[in-house]
Write an enzyme that holds these catalytic residues in place. Structure first.
Site, PDB file in Angstrom:
ATOM      1  N   GLY A  13       0.842  -1.204   0.000  1.00 44.38           N
ATOM      2  CA  GLY A  13       0.000   0.000   0.000  1.00 44.38           C
ATOM      3  C   GLY A  13       0.872   1.246   0.000  1.00 44.38           C
TER       4      GLY A  13
ATOM      5  N   LYS B 100      -2.808 -15.678 -10.469  1.00 47.20           N
ATOM      6  CA  LYS B 100      -1.923 -15.045  -9.476  1.00 47.20           C
ATOM      7  C   LYS B 100      -1.823 -15.909  -8.217  1.00 47.20           C
ATOM      8  CE  LYS B 100       0.748 -12.096  -7.479  1.00 47.20           C
ATOM      9  NZ  LYS B 100       0.475 -11.043  -6.546  1.00 47.20           N
TER      10      LYS B 100
ATOM     11  N   ASN C  75       1.453 -17.317  -6.355  1.00 47.00           N
ATOM     12  CA  ASN C  75       1.682 -17.160  -4.914  1.00 47.00           C
ATOM     13  C   ASN C  75       1.762 -18.501  -4.188  1.00 47.00           C
ATOM     14  OD1 ASN C  75      -0.270 -14.320  -5.246  1.00 47.00           O
ATOM     15  ND2 ASN C  75       1.744 -14.223  -4.324  1.00 47.00           N
TER      16      ASN C  75
ATOM     17  N   ASN D 165       5.290 -18.075  -2.510  1.00 46.96           N
ATOM     18  CA  ASN D 165       5.174 -17.599  -1.127  1.00 46.96           C
ATOM     19  C   ASN D 165       5.544 -18.676  -0.108  1.00 46.96           C
ATOM     20  OD1 ASN D 165       4.261 -15.501  -2.694  1.00 46.96           O
ATOM     21  ND2 ASN D 165       2.700 -14.848  -1.264  1.00 46.96           N
TER      22      ASN D 165
ATOM     23  N   GLU E  33      -1.301 -15.800   4.769  1.00 43.92           N
ATOM     24  CA  GLU E  33      -2.483 -15.937   3.904  1.00 43.92           C
ATOM     25  C   GLU E  33      -2.598 -17.356   3.331  1.00 43.92           C
ATOM     26  OE1 GLU E  33      -3.063 -11.530   2.017  1.00 43.92           O
ATOM     27  OE2 GLU E  33      -1.335 -12.626   1.280  1.00 43.92           O
TER      28      GLU E  33
HETATM   29  N1  LIG Z   1       4.288  -7.071  -0.215  1.00 41.85           N
HETATM   30  C1  LIG Z   1       4.275  -7.465  -1.499  1.00 41.85           C
HETATM   31  O1  LIG Z   1       5.290  -7.427  -2.176  1.00 41.85           O
HETATM   32  C2  LIG Z   1       3.018  -7.931  -2.142  1.00 41.85           C
HETATM   33  C3  LIG Z   1       1.845  -8.057  -1.418  1.00 41.85           C
HETATM   34  N2  LIG Z   1       0.695  -8.449  -2.056  1.00 41.85           N
HETATM   35  C4  LIG Z   1      -0.530  -8.590  -1.296  1.00 41.85           C
HETATM   36  O2  LIG Z   1      -0.952  -7.305  -0.849  1.00 41.85           O
HETATM   37  C5  LIG Z   1      -1.633  -7.413   0.402  1.00 41.85           C
HETATM   38  C6  LIG Z   1      -0.942  -6.518   1.416  1.00 41.85           C
HETATM   39  O3  LIG Z   1       0.346  -7.055   1.610  1.00 41.85           O
HETATM   40  P1  LIG Z   1       1.515  -6.267   2.314  1.00 41.85           P
HETATM   41  O4  LIG Z   1       1.476  -4.844   1.942  1.00 41.85           O
HETATM   42  O5  LIG Z   1       2.732  -7.046   2.079  1.00 41.85           O
HETATM   43  O6  LIG Z   1       1.063  -6.459   3.838  1.00 41.85           O
HETATM   44  P2  LIG Z   1       1.505  -5.675   5.117  1.00 41.85           P
HETATM   45  O7  LIG Z   1       1.334  -6.578   6.272  1.00 41.85           O
HETATM   46  O8  LIG Z   1       2.803  -4.991   4.913  1.00 41.85           O
HETATM   47  O9  LIG Z   1       0.344  -4.555   5.142  1.00 41.85           O
HETATM   48  C7  LIG Z   1      -0.949  -4.787   5.456  1.00 41.85           C
HETATM   49  C8  LIG Z   1      -1.341  -3.565   6.286  1.00 41.85           C
HETATM   50  O10 LIG Z   1      -2.681  -3.483   6.496  1.00 41.85           O
HETATM   51  C9  LIG Z   1      -2.904  -3.089   7.853  1.00 41.85           C
HETATM   52  N3  LIG Z   1      -4.221  -3.527   8.207  1.00 41.85           N
HETATM   53  C10 LIG Z   1      -4.811  -4.644   7.826  1.00 41.85           C
HETATM   54  N4  LIG Z   1      -6.053  -4.709   8.326  1.00 41.85           N
HETATM   55  C11 LIG Z   1      -6.235  -3.618   9.058  1.00 41.85           C
HETATM   56  C12 LIG Z   1      -7.305  -3.135   9.848  1.00 41.85           C
HETATM   57  N5  LIG Z   1      -8.432  -3.798  10.047  1.00 41.85           N
HETATM   58  N6  LIG Z   1      -7.156  -1.966  10.446  1.00 41.85           N
HETATM   59  C13 LIG Z   1      -6.051  -1.284  10.305  1.00 41.85           C
HETATM   60  N7  LIG Z   1      -4.992  -1.688   9.549  1.00 41.85           N
HETATM   61  C14 LIG Z   1      -5.070  -2.841   8.960  1.00 41.85           C
HETATM   62  C15 LIG Z   1      -1.842  -3.795   8.592  1.00 41.85           C
HETATM   63  O11 LIG Z   1      -1.629  -3.269   9.799  1.00 41.85           O
HETATM   64  P3  LIG Z   1      -1.727  -4.268  11.045  1.00 41.85           P
HETATM   65  O12 LIG Z   1      -1.205  -5.613  10.614  1.00 41.85           O
HETATM   66  O13 LIG Z   1      -0.899  -3.667  12.096  1.00 41.85           O
HETATM   67  O14 LIG Z   1      -3.186  -4.280  11.388  1.00 41.85           O
HETATM   68  C16 LIG Z   1      -0.677  -3.610   7.628  1.00 41.85           C
HETATM   69  O15 LIG Z   1       0.009  -2.439   7.869  1.00 41.85           O
HETATM   70  C17 LIG Z   1      -1.593  -8.897   0.761  1.00 41.85           C
HETATM   71  O16 LIG Z   1      -2.749  -9.536   0.304  1.00 41.85           O
HETATM   72  C18 LIG Z   1      -0.389  -9.415  -0.023  1.00 41.85           C
HETATM   73  O17 LIG Z   1      -0.445 -10.782  -0.296  1.00 41.85           O
HETATM   74  C19 LIG Z   1       0.635  -8.646  -3.410  1.00 41.85           C
HETATM   75  C20 LIG Z   1       1.773  -8.527  -4.174  1.00 41.85           C
HETATM   76  C21 LIG Z   1       3.051  -8.234  -3.590  1.00 41.85           C
HETATM   77  C1  LIG Z   2       5.504 -10.769  -5.670  1.00 41.86           C
HETATM   78  C2  LIG Z   2       4.757 -11.985  -5.338  1.00 41.86           C
HETATM   79  C3  LIG Z   2       4.174 -12.557  -6.609  1.00 41.86           C
HETATM   80  C4  LIG Z   2       5.723 -12.987  -4.823  1.00 41.86           C
HETATM   81  O1  LIG Z   2       5.161 -14.220  -4.618  1.00 41.86           O
HETATM   82  C5  LIG Z   2       3.693 -11.668  -4.344  1.00 41.86           C
HETATM   83  O2  LIG Z   2       2.548 -11.531  -4.692  1.00 41.86           O
HETATM   84  C6  LIG Z   2       3.974 -11.561  -2.885  1.00 41.86           C
HETATM   85  O3  LIG Z   2       5.076 -11.166  -2.457  1.00 41.86           O
HETATM   86  O4  LIG Z   2       3.056 -11.869  -2.130  1.00 41.86           O
END
Ligand SMILES: NC(=O)C1=CN([C@@H]2O[C@H](COP(=O)(O)OP(=O)(O)OC[C@H]3O[C@@H](n4cnc5c(N)ncnc54)[C@H](OP(=O)(O)O)[C@@H]3O)[C@@H](O)[C@H]2O)C=CC1
Ligand SMILES: CC(C)(CO)C(=O)C(=O)O
Length: 317
Positions: A12, A183, A187, A191, A268
């Site tokens: 994010g 996707k 994963n 993952n 997840e």
């Molecule tokens: N990181 C990556 O490279 C990639 C991630 N994704 C996907 O993107 C999604 C996010 O991943 P990622 O950014 O790594 O995760 P993170 O854990 O870094 O971020 C998720 C965030 O959401 C917050 N959050 C979740 N629910 C709540 C809530 N109810 N209230 C407040 N805050 C909330 C968490 O805070 P807290 O935990 O403290 O509540 C945390 O900061 C996942 O589904 C992941 O699989 C997809 C591609 C690549």
């Molecule tokens: C980048 C990628 C595809 C790696 O599996 C992903 O979605 C993750 O980190 O959760």
């Protein structure tokens, strides 16, 4: 466009910075007090590959604090947290708000449908990557892309155009369900195996039998998909896996599940391999690889959480 990003964690934050830099008005919504405080006081630090760190100032608030109206809310929580996030931010969702979910895993659309009308929902998948190093700091590498589709009758084009202004490489697909399974296939290989093999994506690629393991997992997912009317194209997933190994894409990235395990968080897995194993059981499709991988990750979750708790106890003494 006025955009909120609900789940301002690793990914994010990366997308938020790109959207803000392109001129959109971005607000982060997150639940981690230390992360919020760090960003709001000293800014979000982004370290991209070997470049010098850069600071960005994106306002971040908690789900209970957020006010105002947004054209678009991008949902980027971990999949198990999505329902709770939508409940908490309900006051800012109007009938005009569009919601785009980019979280990994199966079942997200069904969760959002409990909160808003189908015509407000866009769903997508992304190959952008990011790592949350510590509160207020992310490490990013390579590049990525997004595929999305409106679930109801809305026009996805304005959202895709807004995201493309930020260089997010968005393509509108006519079959997001297939893209989501595709996707989830990627994963379900990268993952859990990154966790079990203690490897980033490029390192996984150096394992002589890495792609054989991938094929075992994907073969089961393909068979499960067939019972649900979803075509899982193994050749195309293997192609994407090969591309992701390259450093200019995601080779240097440790998948999000690896990060969860290191941070002592639940993963997840039940929305990836575990989801396929569950449908497999229901539909009488054998899924021994996905079932084993799911059990191993659950075991690893417990081990790492207990280890981390012990370390924290020692630290407090
Ligand atoms: N990181 C990556 O490279 C990639 C991630 N994704 C996907 O993107 C999604 C996010 O991943 P990622 O950014 O790594 O995760 P993170 O854990 O870094 O971020 C998720 C965030 O959401 C917050 N959050 C979740 N629910 C709540 C809530 N109810 N209230 C407040 N805050 C909330 C968490 O805070 P807290 O935990 O403290 O509540 C945390 O900061 C996942 O589904 C992941 O699989 C997809 C591609 C690549
Ligand atoms: C980048 C990628 C595809 C790696 O599996 C992903 O979605 C993750 O980190 O959760």
């Amino acid at each position: 466009m006025k955009i909120a990003i609900a789940g301002f964690g690793a990914l994010g934050s990366r997308l938020g910075v790109k959207l803000q830099t392109a001129g959109h008005e971005v607000t982060g919504i997150d639940g981690w007090p230390a992360h919020i405080a760090a960003i709001n006081t000293t800014g979000l630090t982004v370290v991209h590959d070997d470049l010098p760190p850069k600071k960005y100032f994106v306002p971040v608030v908690t789900p209970k604090e957020v006010t105002g109206e947004f054209d678009l809310i991008i949902l980027l929580t971990k999949t198990p947290q999505l329902d709770r996030m939508l409940t908490d931010i309900a006051p800012i969702i109007t009938q005009k708000t569009q919601l785009l979910v980019l979280s990994n895993g199966l079942g997200n659309i069904e969760v959002i449908e409990k909160h808003v009308a189908r015509d407000q929902i866009l769903a997508g998948v992304t190959l952008w990557t990011s790592t949350l190093v510590k509160p207020g700091e992310i490490r990013t590498t390579g590049t990525g892309s997004i595929k999305l589709q409106a679930i109801g009758h809305a026009d996805a084009a304005p959202v895709a155009a807004a995201l493309n202004e930020a260089g997010l490489n968005v393509e509108i697909t006519q079959d997001v369900l297939t893209a989501i399974w595709h996707k989830a296939g990627i994963n379900s290989v990268l993952n859990p195996l990154s966790v079990l093999l203690d490897a980033n994506i490029a390192e996984f690629g150096t394992a002589g039998n890495g792609m054989d393991l991938a094929l075992h997992i994907l073969d089961e997912i393909q068979k499960v998909g067939a019972t649900q009317g979803v075509k899982v194209d193994i050749v195309s997933i293997m192609n994407d896996l090969t591309n992701l190994l390259k450093p200019e894409n995601a080779g240097n990235h440790y998948p999000s599940m690896y990060q969860d395990i290191k941070n002592g968080k639940y993963t997840e897995i039940d929305f990836l391999n575990g989801y396929f194993a569950k449908i497999g059981r229901r539909e009488n499709v054998a899924t021994p690889f996905n079932a084993l991988v799911t059990d191993l990750i659950h075991a690893k979750e417990d081990i790492e959480r207990i280890k981390l708790a012990k370390q924290q106890e020692t630290f407090e003494i």
